[in-house]
Write a protein that holds these residues in place. Structure first.
Motif, PDB file in Angstrom:
ATOM      1  N   ARG A   1       2.083  50.162  75.902  1.00 50.62           N
ATOM      2  CA  ARG A   1       0.819  49.782  75.260  1.00 50.62           C
ATOM      3  C   ARG A   1      -0.292  50.007  76.273  1.00 50.62           C
ATOM      4  NH1 ARG A   1      -0.144  44.300  73.308  1.00 50.62           N
ATOM      5  NH2 ARG A   1       1.222  43.644  74.993  1.00 50.62           N
ATOM      6  N   VAL A   2      -1.498  50.248  75.784  1.00 50.74           N
ATOM      7  CA  VAL A   2      -2.613  50.537  76.683  1.00 50.74           C
ATOM      8  C   VAL A   2      -3.814  49.681  76.312  1.00 50.74           C
ATOM      9  CG1 VAL A   2      -4.196  52.339  77.497  1.00 50.74           C
ATOM     10  CG2 VAL A   2      -1.844  52.922  76.988  1.00 50.74           C
ATOM     11  N   GLY A   3      -4.474  49.153  77.326  1.00 51.69           N
ATOM     12  CA  GLY A   3      -5.731  48.441  77.130  1.00 51.69           C
ATOM     13  C   GLY A   3      -6.838  49.193  77.849  1.00 51.69           C
ATOM     14  N   VAL A   4      -8.009  49.274  77.222  1.00 51.70           N
ATOM     15  CA  VAL A   4      -9.133  49.990  77.827  1.00 51.70           C
ATOM     16  C   VAL A   4     -10.192  48.973  78.217  1.00 51.70           C
ATOM     17  CG1 VAL A   4     -10.884  51.775  77.480  1.00 51.70           C
ATOM     18  CG2 VAL A   4      -8.683  51.962  76.339  1.00 51.70           C
ATOM     19  N   MET A   5     -10.629  49.033  79.464  1.00 51.88           N
ATOM     20  CA  MET A   5     -11.645  48.082  79.932  1.00 51.88           C
ATOM     21  C   MET A   5     -12.952  48.790  80.201  1.00 51.88           C
ATOM     22  SD  MET A   5      -9.957  45.394  82.580  1.00 51.88           S
ATOM     23  CE  MET A   5     -11.286  44.209  82.708  1.00 51.88           C
TER      24      MET A   5
ATOM     25  N   ALA B   1      -3.987  49.017  72.130  1.00 57.12           N
ATOM     26  CA  ALA B   1      -3.120  49.555  71.077  1.00 57.12           C
ATOM     27  C   ALA B   1      -1.860  50.109  71.705  1.00 57.12           C
ATOM     28  CB  ALA B   1      -3.852  50.649  70.307  1.00 57.12           C
ATOM     29  N   PRO B   2      -0.802  50.245  70.897  1.00 58.86           N
ATOM     30  CA  PRO B   2       0.371  50.975  71.392  1.00 58.86           C
ATOM     31  C   PRO B   2      -0.084  52.382  71.750  1.00 58.86           C
ATOM     32  CG  PRO B   2       0.849  49.925  69.296  1.00 58.86           C
ATOM     33  CD  PRO B   2      -0.612  49.765  69.520  1.00 58.86           C
ATOM     34  N   LYS B   3       0.566  52.992  72.762  1.00 57.75           N
ATOM     35  CA  LYS B   3      -0.046  54.211  73.314  1.00 57.75           C
ATOM     36  C   LYS B   3      -0.178  55.338  72.296  1.00 57.75           C
ATOM     37  CE  LYS B   3       3.982  56.353  75.219  1.00 57.75           C
ATOM     38  NZ  LYS B   3       4.763  56.465  76.413  1.00 57.75           N
TER      39      LYS B   3
END
Lengths: 326, 324
Positions: free
Chosen positions: A225-229, A238-240
């Motif tokens: 999963r990836v989080g964007v900051m 979201a899941p990648k």
């Protein structure tokens, strides 16, 4: 499988840069501001963003190098923020970190074997007689040889030093490893070696990763999963596959389109953002991204959008999707 | 043909021996062309650019070869003659926008210095030109920002200032040494677009030095792949990325995680690491890391073969066809 290992709730870290004569802060740098997400056991959670977005600060909070200004961190169900220093230290063993700069993060006066043995001895994990055996085992795990045990960090290349850093993190059998840009200082051919090593170790030891990086292709490779900051805020999770196929936040879209494609025949349409990241000191009240956004709405400058789930497991903080849930 | 490098060798004399950082390389750049030199750390790509500019520091020295700019051999010029060309006909932007500007001078002073050194213009004209240049490279409210000191600007802004300084005298050749490496991706996209726009505007040639194959694929017309001071492969950009020939190039391309690929697969790895420059193997420098290594690879050095404009240094392609 979906057991939550680490749960962060409204986590914030503010640095006070200047105070007036009454001691009231006049300039506050909100490095991490109201960030909530959780990491499931056994997954690799990727955290991406540009310099100054707070991703490294977040990682340092988790390994207790910074204490959070507010918010809660639940690790395996225990709230770490209410513990006193001594109790908190007991959890340091479970959460380890791999640092970005393999040249600066190893003590130049210690042999690599001693560097790896140190955390084992400090935490009294093994009787003295067995430490050596464990060090050799760890060296083998990361692809270094027994005869290199007594060498000093300067005798190694960047990729090998990063392997030492990884072995040191593994030495105390952590549950979670915060990888802070572990490959960004390395050459491409060495990058692939270290990424594959991290992959193998995750499978072998059942590790959970928080993988912090600015290279979106690297994050895609390793994460589930990836989080964007952006400027201290989490703007999208979201899941990648979902994130890379269907980015919703304008910032994520711009970030993805900015990555050069390794195929000169395929010229893609590119979103080029105007301007620079604004200063995180006393940031604007509304959405932090609105000064560079190409889809700005009227309300963006007034109030900050909240993170909301717009599709299964796909969370985004943007007013464009305000209506979806309502 | 704007620049022709013929058999350039640059070496560093150290106590422990001689390091051949650049070993007998030849290439040309045409007017208005963007040529990229790509390689990993220690491949000699930066030393190549410093050699061209005459900026090598001791113990480095050019051991042989010619650097022909139009018809002049830059290597034979005195420092004084070189200075007339440097910053004027050939200029350079560096990797570190943080350290390559003078922190105690306003940026306008720094840009005007370069203009006044090379062109016969008044103070006033130089300032006007400076502001126009800052505007061209996309600095908002250029007239005011010209009074800033470098520390008042962000990394992307400083790289724009560097670019403005390099372009101030409308050079015919711009050497850009890792111009975007220290920058974030969204800023990198801005700077690459700027380089492209400037190339169109001033019809200058660009020698782009980088380790990032993504940047190469976006920006370059032609590519040289360097490894351990040698040219391993040279081709136009489309050919290189669609049909890379040298095992090193193939390995590099495969070891980058791709955005559109299925990411659960294992990454391809080039095994081992770059050999010690003081202790080079006698044969092909890539031989001990190569999957296709043959016996002779570690004994003799393959020559750079020209196969219909696509050059490659590998025994697999001897006589112009791939040997199986």
């Amino acid at each position: 499988m979906s057991e939550v290992l680490m749960d962060m709730q409204n986590l914030a870290k503010h640095f006070t840069l200047a105070v007036n004569f009454l001691g009231k802060p006049t300039a506050v740098l909100k490095a991490v501001d109201d960030v909530s997400f959780s990491i499931t056991k056994g997954e690799a959670f990727g955290l991406v963003g540009e310099s100054g977005c707070g991703k490294t600060t977040l990682g340092k909070i988790l390994v207790n190098l910074y204490s959070p200004t507010s918010g809660k961190i639940f690790f395996a169900g225990k709230d770490l923020t209410v513990l006193n220093a001594e109790q908190r230290r007991a959890y340091c063993k479970d959460i380890q970190m791999i640092f970005q700069d393999p040249y600066a993060s190893l003590n130049p006066k210690m042999t690599i074997g001693d560097i790896i043995a140190e955390p084992i001895i400090i935490n009294r994990l093994l009787p003295k007689s067995q430490v050596e055996e464990r060090v050799i085992y760890l060296l083998n795990c990361v692809g270094l040889a027994r005869h290199q045990r007594n060498r000093y960090p300067h005798e190694f290349s960047g990729g090998q030093r990063q392997r030492v850093g990884i072995a040191r993190a593994l030495a105390v059998e952590p549950k979670l490893i915060v990888c802070d840009e572990p490959v960004s200082a390395l050459d491409v051919s060495i990058q692939a070696q270290v990424l594959n090593l991290l992959d193998d170790l995750q499978a072998e030891f059942g590790l959970t990763y928080l993988f912090i990086a600015h290279g979106l292709n690297v994050v895609k490779h390793i994460s589930d999963r990836v989080g964007v900051m952006y400027l201290g805020k989490l703007v999208e999770i979201a899941p990648k596959r979902e994130l890379y196929a269907n980015p919703l936040h304008p910032y994520t879209q711009a970030l993805l389109s900015a990555i050069p494609v390794i195929n000169p025949a395929k010229k893609k349409e590119r979103i080029i953002l105007q301007g620079d990241v604004p200063s995180p000191i006393n940031p604007p009240a509304g959405c932090r991204f609105c000064s560079r956004c190409f889809k700005e709405l009227q309300q963006c400058q007034l109030n900050a959008p909240l993170l909301q789930e717009v599709a299964p497991e796909h969370w985004v903080a943007c007013h464009l999707f305000g209506a979806v849930k309502a | 043909m704007l620049l022709e490098v013929k058999g350039l060798s640059t070496e560093f004399k150290l106590k422990r021996g001689i390091v051949k950082a650049v070993d007998n390389i030849s290439f040309t750049i045409d007017k208005g062309e963007i040529l990229a030199i790509v390689g990993e750390s220690g491949s000699g790509k930066s030393v190549t650019s410093l050699s061209i500019m005459g900026l090598l520091q001791k113990p480095g020295r050019i051991a042989g070869g010619e650097i022909l700019f139009k018809t002049q051999d830059l290597n034979k010029l005195s420092q004084k003659e070189l200075q007339k060309i440097r910053g004027n006909k050939i200029s350079m932007i560096f990797q570190e926008p943080m350290t390559s500007l003078n922190p105690v001078w306003r940026i306008k002073t720094q840009i005007m210095e370069s203009i006044r050194t090379h062109l016969q213009v008044s103070q006033h004209e130089a300032l006007e030109r400076t502001i126009a240049m800052l505007d061209t490279v996309g600095i908002p409210s250029a007239a005011q920002r010209a009074n800033d000191y470098p520390h008042q600007m962000s990394g992307g802004m400083r790289q724009r200032v560097m670019t403005a300084m390099a372009l101030a005298c409308e050079p015919e050749l711009l050497i850009a040494d890792e111009p975007t490496t220290a920058l974030d991706v969204t800023i990198q996209a801005q700077i690459l677009e700027l380089l492209y726009r400037m190339r169109e505007k001033f019809h200058m040639a660009v020698l782009l030095i980088t380790h990032d194959l993504g940047v190469v694929s976006e920006a370059a017309d032609r590519v040289i792949v360097m490894y351990c001071g040698k040219i391993m492969e040279e081709a136009d950009v489309r050919t290189l990325f669609s049909t890379p020939l040298h095992p090193y190039t193939v390995g590099l391309l495969q070891s980058i995680p791709q955005l559109d690929a299925d990411s659960d697969e294992r990454l391809y790895m080039i095994k081992g690491m770059v050999p010690n420059p003081l202790n080079m193997p006698p044969g092909c420098p890539f031989s001990d890391r190569c999957d296709h290594s043959m016996q002779r690879c570690s004994q003799e050095m393959p020559q750079l073969q020209d196969i219909a404009g696509h050059k490659v240094r590998c025994f697999l392609y001897e006589g112009g066809v791939r040997v199986k």
